[in-house]
Design an enzyme around this catalytic site. Structure first.
Site, PDB file in Angstrom:
ATOM      1  N   LYS A  71      37.240  81.946  61.691  1.00 39.29           N
ATOM      2  CA  LYS A  71      36.459  81.615  62.469  1.00 39.29           C
ATOM      3  C   LYS A  71      36.718  80.527  63.281  1.00 39.29           C
ATOM      4  O   LYS A  71      36.458  80.086  64.393  1.00 39.29           O
ATOM      5  CB  LYS A  71      34.998  81.682  62.388  1.00 39.29           C
ATOM      6  CG  LYS A  71      34.371  83.276  62.118  1.00 39.29           C
ATOM      7  CD  LYS A  71      32.914  83.212  61.717  1.00 39.29           C
ATOM      8  CE  LYS A  71      32.753  82.781  60.316  1.00 39.29           C
ATOM      9  NZ  LYS A  71      31.244  82.986  59.754  1.00 39.29           N
ATOM     10  N   LYS A 125      44.717  83.595  56.779  1.00 39.82           N
ATOM     11  CA  LYS A 125      43.813  84.588  56.812  1.00 39.82           C
ATOM     12  C   LYS A 125      43.094  84.491  58.449  1.00 39.82           C
ATOM     13  O   LYS A 125      43.087  83.332  58.784  1.00 39.82           O
ATOM     14  CB  LYS A 125      42.905  84.264  55.696  1.00 39.82           C
ATOM     15  CG  LYS A 125      41.712  85.181  55.615  1.00 39.82           C
ATOM     16  CD  LYS A 125      40.750  84.625  54.418  1.00 39.82           C
ATOM     17  CE  LYS A 125      39.259  85.529  54.518  1.00 39.82           C
ATOM     18  NZ  LYS A 125      38.354  84.947  53.524  1.00 39.82           N
ATOM     19  N   LYS A 155      39.301  72.134  51.955  1.00 36.93           N
ATOM     20  CA  LYS A 155      38.188  71.837  53.137  1.00 36.93           C
ATOM     21  C   LYS A 155      37.932  70.400  53.235  1.00 36.93           C
ATOM     22  O   LYS A 155      37.810  69.939  54.479  1.00 36.93           O
ATOM     23  CB  LYS A 155      36.758  72.484  52.891  1.00 36.93           C
ATOM     24  CG  LYS A 155      36.879  74.238  53.067  1.00 36.93           C
ATOM     25  CD  LYS A 155      35.386  74.781  53.164  1.00 36.93           C
ATOM     26  CE  LYS A 155      35.593  76.119  53.455  1.00 36.93           C
ATOM     27  NZ  LYS A 155      34.186  76.606  53.642  1.00 36.93           N
TER      28      LYS A 155
END
Length: 346
Positions: free
Chosen positions: A211, A208, A115
């Protein structure tokens, strides 16, 4: 006092719409566990601000995600449903556990590296210590089981390490507090089940469903209407070969594996049965069947989500009641934790 009630804790961030991956990978398990465990389900808004959020959008998203929880089938009479920031014990315990955990443990967390990207120095301290807050979320309720996806297993292992170290560091104080076996924080167990625990992108079967993916065609949102669901399924990426007739034939075919897995999870049938029915045929026929199934299963959820999102007063009342019930569990545990580490408890 060392007998722990079987208790489940889990949560999702209020960032973006919940999607099919959340529904199949987590929500269905959450719903089933309501009948077998004491369940605490959280909207983890404190985790959400590890990256900047627009305050107005965050407040709206907390209500919207809670509405989706309820629309999917979480029952506020069976489970405790609340948002994290309403229970101050999460933050207080995170500090104590942060002093128990070790820098080296956090340095091994792969999700932070993913991230933060190349510029780790620009990442927030919160993003780095996110797993410690997650440990506090779980341990602060003496949760025994945590439904987690593969991407969160490492964080759960950290929670177990922190629990064990706390128990070792404060063994004498814990036993003096009445926990005869020296266990105050029970190391939580992962709960991973279901035929589609990892749902992949409709545009790339190796990634994956997320969102944060810039392409809305990559996911089925729980608020998508019937036409949108059908369109996204029919546009989903596939390969040129017919569907295999056996499970081994899905190896090396990520999109085929993903779509048949989604069908199996939505229908409640085995993957072998799905391939027995559609194997050898063209993807176009299978996609039409999958689109009809997805519309039938997700359409009512989307309609109920939108209805609840419009009834903010009710959703906020669920969160208020849930936070009071959550605090009733967390407060005495936190009080005992203060006593164990040596704080003066009035």
């Amino acid at each position: 006092m060392s007998k722990f009630v079987p208790r489940v804790f889990s949560g999702m961030q209020p960032t973006g719409n919940l999607h099919l991956g959340n529904y199949l990978g987590a929500m269905l398990n959450w719903i089933h566990m309501q009948d077998t465990h004491e369940c605490i389900y959280c909207v983890v808004d404190m985790h959400a601000i590890t990256v900047w959020q627009d305050p107005k959008e965050l407040r709206r998203a907390i209500v919207d995600v809670t509405a989706a929880y309820l629309a999917c089938g979480l029952d506020p009479k069976k489970s405790i449903i609340f948002n994290q920031s309403q229970v101050a014990e999460h933050a207080e315990l995170a500090w104590i556990l942060g002093c128990t955990g070790r820098i080296g443990w956090l340095n091994r967390m792969t999700q932070f590296k993913e991230k933060a990207g190349k510029d780790k120095e620009a990442a927030s301290v919160g993003l780095y210590t996110y797993p410690v807050l997650m440990a506090a979320d779980i341990l602060g309720y003496h949760a025994t089981h945590v439904p987690v996806g593969e991407d969160q297993k490492q964080h759960l292992e950290l929670a177990r390490d922190i629990a064990n170290k706390f128990n070792i560091d404060y063994k004498d104080a814990i036993e003096a507090s009445g926990f005869a076996d020296g266990v105050f924080f029970v190391p939580p167990e992962p709960y991973i089940t279901g035929p589609a625990t990892r749902v992949m992108s409709l545009r790339d079967g190796t990634k994956k469903m997320s969102k944060s993916d810039p392409s809305d065609l990559s996911r089925l949102n729980l608020t998508d209407d019937a036409d949108t669901i059908a369109r996204k399924i029919r546009k989903a990426k596939t390969d040129t070969e017919p569907l295999p007739t056996e499970k081994d034939g899905l190896k090396g075919r990520p999109e085929a594996d993903n779509l048949t897995g989604i069908y199996a999870a939505l229908s409640g049938e085995s993957l072998e049965k799905v391939l027995g029915q559609y194997g050898g045929g063209q993807f176009s026929v299978f996609k039409n069947a999958l689109a009809d199934l997805a519309v039938a299963r997700l359409g009512p959820v989307g309609e109920e989500t939108k209805r609840l999102q419009a009834d903010r007063g009710y959703v906020e009342s669920v969160l208020k009641d849930g936070s009071e019930r959550a605090r009733a569990i967390a407060a005495p545990i936190m009080r005992k934790a203060r006593e164990i580490v040596g704080f003066i408890v009035s």
